[in-house]
Write a protein that holds these residues in place. Structure first.
Motif, PDB file in Angstrom:
ATOM      1  N   PRO A  75      21.429  13.384  12.414  1.00 21.37           N
ATOM      2  CA  PRO A  75      21.172  12.372  11.389  1.00 21.37           C
ATOM      3  C   PRO A  75      21.838  12.656  10.034  1.00 21.37           C
ATOM      4  CG  PRO A  75      19.128  13.503  12.039  1.00 21.37           C
ATOM      5  CD  PRO A  75      20.199  13.992  12.955  1.00 21.37           C
ATOM      6  N   THR A  76      21.958  13.941   9.674  1.00 22.41           N
ATOM      7  CA  THR A  76      22.619  14.252   8.401  1.00 22.41           C
ATOM      8  C   THR A  76      24.108  13.897   8.470  1.00 22.41           C
ATOM      9  OG1 THR A  76      21.047  15.988   7.857  1.00 22.41           O
ATOM     10  CG2 THR A  76      23.164  16.104   6.763  1.00 22.41           C
ATOM     11  N   LEU A  77      24.713  14.215   9.602  1.00 22.55           N
ATOM     12  CA  LEU A  77      26.125  13.857   9.790  1.00 22.55           C
ATOM     13  C   LEU A  77      26.301  12.341   9.731  1.00 22.55           C
ATOM     14  CD1 LEU A  77      29.021  14.825  10.573  1.00 22.55           C
ATOM     15  CD2 LEU A  77      28.363  14.477  12.952  1.00 22.55           C
ATOM     16  N   LYS A  78      25.408  11.615  10.412  1.00 21.55           N
ATOM     17  CA  LYS A  78      25.490  10.146  10.409  1.00 21.55           C
ATOM     18  C   LYS A  78      25.338   9.588   8.995  1.00 21.55           C
ATOM     19  CE  LYS A  78      23.423   7.838  13.974  1.00 21.55           C
ATOM     20  NZ  LYS A  78      22.376   7.680  15.026  1.00 21.55           N
ATOM     21  N   ALA A  79      24.386  10.160   8.259  1.00 16.85           N
ATOM     22  CA  ALA A  79      24.148   9.693   6.881  1.00 16.85           C
ATOM     23  C   ALA A  79      25.381   9.948   6.017  1.00 16.85           C
ATOM     24  CB  ALA A  79      22.920  10.383   6.300  1.00 16.85           C
ATOM     25  N   GLU A  80      26.029  11.091   6.199  1.00 16.49           N
ATOM     26  CA  GLU A  80      27.221  11.403   5.401  1.00 16.49           C
ATOM     27  C   GLU A  80      28.368  10.456   5.736  1.00 16.49           C
ATOM     28  OE1 GLU A  80      26.815  16.172   4.500  1.00 16.49           O
ATOM     29  OE2 GLU A  80      27.582  15.533   6.438  1.00 16.49           O
ATOM     30  N   ALA A 110      28.078   7.467   6.764  1.00 16.34           N
ATOM     31  CA  ALA A 110      27.756   6.171   6.161  1.00 16.34           C
ATOM     32  C   ALA A 110      27.971   6.211   4.648  1.00 16.34           C
ATOM     33  CB  ALA A 110      26.314   5.789   6.493  1.00 16.34           C
ATOM     34  N   ALA A 111      27.455   7.265   4.001  1.00 17.99           N
ATOM     35  CA  ALA A 111      27.517   7.346   2.540  1.00 17.99           C
ATOM     36  C   ALA A 111      28.956   7.420   2.043  1.00 17.99           C
ATOM     37  CB  ALA A 111      26.730   8.556   2.047  1.00 17.99           C
ATOM     38  N   LYS A 112      29.794   8.137   2.772  1.00 14.88           N
ATOM     39  CA  LYS A 112      31.184   8.304   2.332  1.00 14.88           C
ATOM     40  C   LYS A 112      32.048   7.150   2.811  1.00 14.88           C
ATOM     41  CE  LYS A 112      30.949  13.244   1.624  1.00 14.88           C
ATOM     42  NZ  LYS A 112      30.392  14.354   2.405  1.00 14.88           N
ATOM     43  N   HIS A 148      37.558   6.823  10.284  1.00 15.81           N
ATOM     44  CA  HIS A 148      38.763   7.487   9.754  1.00 15.81           C
ATOM     45  C   HIS A 148      38.538   8.938   9.373  1.00 15.81           C
ATOM     46  CE1 HIS A 148      40.941   3.774   9.793  1.00 15.81           C
ATOM     47  NE2 HIS A 148      39.973   3.181   9.123  1.00 15.81           N
ATOM     48  N   TYR A 149      37.381   9.476   9.738  1.00 21.80           N
ATOM     49  CA  TYR A 149      37.118  10.866   9.374  1.00 21.80           C
ATOM     50  C   TYR A 149      37.955  11.819  10.228  1.00 21.80           C
ATOM     51  CZ  TYR A 149      33.874  10.123  13.261  1.00 21.80           C
ATOM     52  OH  TYR A 149      33.323   9.799  14.462  1.00 21.80           O
ATOM     53  N   SER A 150      38.160  13.009   9.684  1.00 16.99           N
ATOM     54  CA  SER A 150      38.954  14.000  10.405  1.00 16.99           C
ATOM     55  C   SER A 150      38.180  14.507  11.614  1.00 16.99           C
ATOM     56  CB  SER A 150      39.289  15.171   9.477  1.00 16.99           C
ATOM     57  OG  SER A 150      38.100  15.861   9.134  1.00 16.99           O
TER      58      SER A 150
END
Ligand code: TRP
Length: 348
Positions: A109-114, A116-118, A123-125
């Protein structure tokens, strides 16, 4: 006697603020005597979103180290760890990545939130989701029992616990029914680490609403001057108009008062009058809270001035050697358990 170990850290993205202090930093400072502490500067993780800004990442890494030292992390008792100097972490990341399903990582969930927030879309690496596995390696490379973190990191610690259990089960024959506290006793290499959350899970910023964060420009920094603290407190938004308006005694102003004022009876008295609109202005309360925050930060200001960049770099270099002694030992144990017993190296 060996003390139990702590591993925790920060991604260098900017200076630390008073939300970091109550969220985790004060625990780290407090536990330095009772634990063998390793504090990690996650500079490799910083590249997951800022690969094109290596100079900024270097500067931020040193700034966080400076904030830590100023806050009372003692380089005589604790070890500062620059992530990029610990090869065992990178190697363990690979091994652990094979013990956890890709879909499990993406459900973090923290990864998912990041993501979303960013606003990263797709397009993330490739390295971005991998950092969560890397964080397991950070902790387990030091076989840490305790991980003092802010509440936003709980999901990562939970993943780390799963990885540790799985490794101990698959490669060390620890039965999956073993109690978390007994994994080492049952022959596992890794203890199952526990998160230690701070006394304030979420401190709002001076906008009064959002979580305090450098990127939202709503933070009071540990490096702020007395004047800056007062100026930022004045900007704190409560939405209240007159001294006779009943105020919300749980608003951001009072959350700060509870978090930072020494005299909590005084806080209760103020909150009581505030709730009734008993001729009490925001400005006077803000001044008291600003003074309390200033009292916290003042000794940090003094210690900060005593650390030059050259001295910080020297500390980081010396401490990398200490950190590698532990991490290399862990890696050798892990490789032996994995039947990767083809050689033993020493880091000069
Ligand atoms: N992800 C953490 C943060 O951004 C930093 C971090 C990296 C960390 N490795 C860690 C925290 C290991 C605790 C343990 O704040």
């Amino acid at each position: 006697v060996t003390r139990p170990r702590i591993l925790t850290g920060d991604t260098p993205t900017g200076r630390l603020h008073i939300g970091h202090w109550v969220g985790s930093l004060e625990n780290r400072v407090r536990l330095q005597d009772s634990y063998d502490c390793y504090f990690l500067l996650a500079n490799v993780h910083a590249f997951t979103t800022r690969a094109e800004q290596p100079g900024d990442i270097r500067r931020d890494t040193i700034e966080i180290a400076r904030d830590w030292l100023a806050a009372g992390i003692d380089p005589e008792r604790s070890t500062l760890v620059v992530q990029s100097e610990i090869p065992a972490i990178a190697e363990l990341t690979w091994f652990f990545a094979m013990l956890i399903p890709y879909t499990r990582v993406m459900r973090n969930p923290t990864l998912k939130a990041e993501l979303a927030a960013k606003d990263l879309g797709d397009h993330y690496s490739f390295g971005f989701p991998l950092y969560t596995v890397g964080q397991c390696a950070d902790i387990l490379a030091f076989r840490a029992q305790l991980v003092p973190v802010g509440d936003d990191q709980s999901a990562h610690i939970e993943m780390c616990r799963e990885v540790a259990r799985r490794f101990d089960h698959v490669y060390c024959g620890v039965p999956p029914t073993t109690l978390d506290d007994d994994y080492e006793k049952a022959g596992g290499i890794f203890p199952i680490p526990k998160a230690l959350l701070g006394r304030v899970a979420r401190l709002p910023g001076i906008d009064g609403v959002q979580k305090m964060s450098k990127s939202l420009d709503n933070a009071i920094f540990l490096s702020d001057t007395t004047e800056q603290i007062l100026a930022r407190m004045k900007r704190l938004h409560t939405g209240r108009q007159a001294m006779t308006d009943p105020g919300d005694p749980n608003n951001a102003l009072f959350q700060y008062a509870r978090a930072f004022m020494a005299d909590q009876e005084r806080v209760s008295e103020l909150a009581d009058r505030y709730a009734r609109g008993d001729n009490i202005g925001d400005a006077s309360i803000k001044a008291e809270v600003a003074a309390a925050i200033d009292a916290l930060v003042a000794p940090m200001r003094e210690r900060r001035a005593s650390y030059t960049e050259a001295r910080i770099v020297e500390i980081l270099r010396e401490h990398a050697r200490r950190a590698n002694t532990v991490a290399e030992e862990t890696l050798a144990m892990a490789k032996e358990a994995m039947h990767l017993d083809f050689g033993r190296r020493t880091l000069a």
